[in-house]
Design a protein around this motif. Sequence first.
Motif, PDB file in Angstrom:
ATOM      1  N   ASN A  43       0.989  -1.014  -0.024  1.00 44.30           N
ATOM      2  CA  ASN A  43       0.168  -0.034   0.138  1.00 44.30           C
ATOM      3  C   ASN A  43       0.893   1.337   0.083  1.00 44.30           C
ATOM      4  O   ASN A  43       0.534   2.295  -0.696  1.00 44.30           O
TER       5      ASN A  43
ATOM      6  N   TRP B 216       2.112   1.523  -3.605  1.00 47.78           N
ATOM      7  CA  TRP B 216       1.163   2.181  -4.282  1.00 47.78           C
ATOM      8  C   TRP B 216       0.572   3.498  -4.279  1.00 47.78           C
ATOM      9  O   TRP B 216       0.138   4.329  -5.114  1.00 47.78           O
ATOM     10  N   SER B 217       0.669   3.932  -2.745  1.00 50.74           N
ATOM     11  CA  SER B 217       0.073   4.915  -2.301  1.00 50.74           C
ATOM     12  C   SER B 217       1.194   6.201  -3.236  1.00 50.74           C
ATOM     13  O   SER B 217       0.760   7.324  -3.940  1.00 50.74           O
TER      14      SER B 217
ATOM     15  N   VAL C 278      -5.597  -2.449  -7.775  1.00 52.57           N
ATOM     16  CA  VAL C 278      -5.356  -1.068  -8.594  1.00 52.57           C
ATOM     17  C   VAL C 278      -6.240  -1.115  -9.794  1.00 52.57           C
ATOM     18  O   VAL C 278      -6.392  -0.138 -10.468  1.00 52.57           O
TER      19      VAL C 278
ATOM     20  N   LEU D 129      -9.454   0.585  -9.274  1.00 58.91           N
ATOM     21  CA  LEU D 129      -9.358   1.962  -9.053  1.00 58.91           C
ATOM     22  C   LEU D 129      -9.336   2.604 -10.213  1.00 58.91           C
ATOM     23  O   LEU D 129      -9.535   4.114 -10.322  1.00 58.91           O
TER      24      LEU D 129
ATOM     25  N   PHE E  26       0.305   6.262  -7.127  1.00 54.29           N
ATOM     26  CA  PHE E  26      -0.895   7.318  -7.339  1.00 54.29           C
ATOM     27  C   PHE E  26      -0.706   8.859  -7.266  1.00 54.29           C
ATOM     28  O   PHE E  26      -1.196   9.577  -7.944  1.00 54.29           O
TER      29      PHE E  26
ATOM     30  N   TYR F  37      -4.614   7.198  -3.347  1.00 52.93           N
ATOM     31  CA  TYR F  37      -4.825   5.606  -3.320  1.00 52.93           C
ATOM     32  C   TYR F  37      -5.419   4.978  -2.150  1.00 52.93           C
ATOM     33  O   TYR F  37      -4.921   5.186  -1.123  1.00 52.93           O
TER      34      TYR F  37
END
Length: 243
Positions: free
Chosen positions: A49, A52-53, A123, A126, A56, A63
Amino acid sequence: MNALSRVPVLVAALLAMGAAAPPPAVSPGDAVSHDDIAPRVRALLSDANGVWSQQFISLGTQYPAPDMTFFRQTIRKACGSDSALTGTFYCPDERKIYFDQSISVSDDAAIAYLVGHEVGHHVQSLLGTTALVAQARSRSSPAVSARTWMVAELQADCYAGIWLGSALKRGVIHPGRPLSAVLHAVAALSQAANTHLPPGAQAPDPVLTYGTAPQRLAWLQRGIDGGSINQCDTFGAEASGKL
């Protein structure tokens, strides 16, 4: 053009067809017992996470992290289904990963791959890819629908590679064997699980549908090497015959 704005373009051909703190590392080759799986999975998810934050943020958006539920062997009332579900899978409507902690895993890298792949599906959800894939599959023949599913799974592998590449560099994950062996082990685990499903149970996300072993390894490695969403256009590769 950033990845968010490119999503409809990437899937157009398909439709026409129809940072958190690093978790403690596990030594190479270490087996992870059933009792240890849940905390290790939570730690890996937290690390994913965080990566991926940052991805994004580079896209100019936020994210939202997925939820996670653990179960053993089967679970009911998940993903809007009354059937008993098994395996590790992601529910886009719930933004939740379901993880079967009764699975027999060989090492830390295999657990990390399972986490990374399901986060990859998060992902996709999203970014809007999941909805576009569902639309394409609903208007396709069974053969094309299966092919579309496979292309989406390969993209989830590539997204998994984005996080795995970061985790490997930072020493969060220490694979005790080549990635090809890890993928083979996970596929064998899925095959065995699908052969011996509990009565009335079904696996929503079987690894057997992910494509050939060379394809899966290639896209996982592409994510590791490229490190960005733009490297994971499996739909464009499919449309150009270069999957």
